[in-house]
Enzyme design. Sequence first.
Site, PDB file in Angstrom:
ATOM      1  N   SER A 132       0.870  -1.176   0.000  1.00 35.64           N
ATOM      2  CA  SER A 132       0.000   0.000   0.000  1.00 35.64           C
ATOM      3  C   SER A 132       0.903   1.220   0.000  1.00 35.64           C
ATOM      4  O   SER A 132       2.065   1.139   0.431  1.00 35.64           O
ATOM      5  CB  SER A 132      -0.890  -0.001   1.250  1.00 35.64           C
ATOM      6  OG  SER A 132      -1.470   1.266   1.467  1.00 35.64           O
ATOM      7  N   TYR A 145      -1.551  -0.376  10.808  1.00 33.98           N
ATOM      8  CA  TYR A 145      -1.568  -0.815   9.409  1.00 33.98           C
ATOM      9  C   TYR A 145      -0.325  -0.313   8.684  1.00 33.98           C
ATOM     10  O   TYR A 145       0.327  -1.077   7.947  1.00 33.98           O
ATOM     11  CB  TYR A 145      -2.832  -0.299   8.731  1.00 33.98           C
ATOM     12  CG  TYR A 145      -2.949  -0.666   7.274  1.00 33.98           C
ATOM     13  CD1 TYR A 145      -3.212  -1.970   6.883  1.00 33.98           C
ATOM     14  CD2 TYR A 145      -2.793   0.298   6.284  1.00 33.98           C
ATOM     15  CE1 TYR A 145      -3.314  -2.313   5.549  1.00 33.98           C
ATOM     16  CE2 TYR A 145      -2.900  -0.031   4.945  1.00 33.98           C
ATOM     17  CZ  TYR A 145      -3.167  -1.329   4.576  1.00 33.98           C
ATOM     18  OH  TYR A 145      -3.273  -1.664   3.252  1.00 33.98           O
TER      19      TYR A 145
END
Length: 229
Positions: A132, A145
């Site tokens: 990501s 995250y």
Amino acid sequence: MELKGKLAIVTGVSKGIGLETVKILLNAGMVVAGWGRTNNSIEDENYHFFKTDVADWDNVQASSKATREKLGKASVLVNNAGFGVQGLIHEMDVNDWKAMFDVNVHGLFYCTKLAVPDMIAMEEGHIVNISSIAGTNGVETMSGYVGTKHAVTGIGHSIFKELRNHGIKVTTIYPGSTNTHFFDKIAFANANEHMMRPEDIAQTVLGALQTHPNYHVVDVEVRPLKPKG
């Protein structure tokens, strides 16, 4: 790599990027082993589902053994399984924090650890990690995250140096906002048509796999051109 007839393992195949990656690899002529806690609706003679929780080392070992016995050695591994929980660092639930690392980091390690020996034996292989843009910068309220995706970046950069002389490529893809269920429980954004399509991320995976044997795509950052429309 010539893909037709070769085996790919894809994790997190129930929806989103994992689902679209399975579809595009099947269309390229590959045999696909889908690993996930939940299956999808794909019906194809070359698609085989193995119920797998990548956070569970024993479960991953069992799926690896079953896959190898039924389908043979995997030339491709797509580490796609992952999730994020939003929260301020001092309010984050400890179990949520641990669960993100168990899936996003430990799961990637487990799957890669078991796939690599066969790739070394074949002197050919390609590992694709779906990270990501959170793996390249900080995001407020997403520290857990972000931490997992920074770990994916470091792991990818390290193991490509370990494996390159065995003919094995390691590619990490860093998608920006993508129209998937990831945003269902994220307060600052909702999935929408201005985000990237998961099938385009899958196409990026395919493009990296189809490169010349001596051409190695290490990092790919992709973003929507007009995120606000």
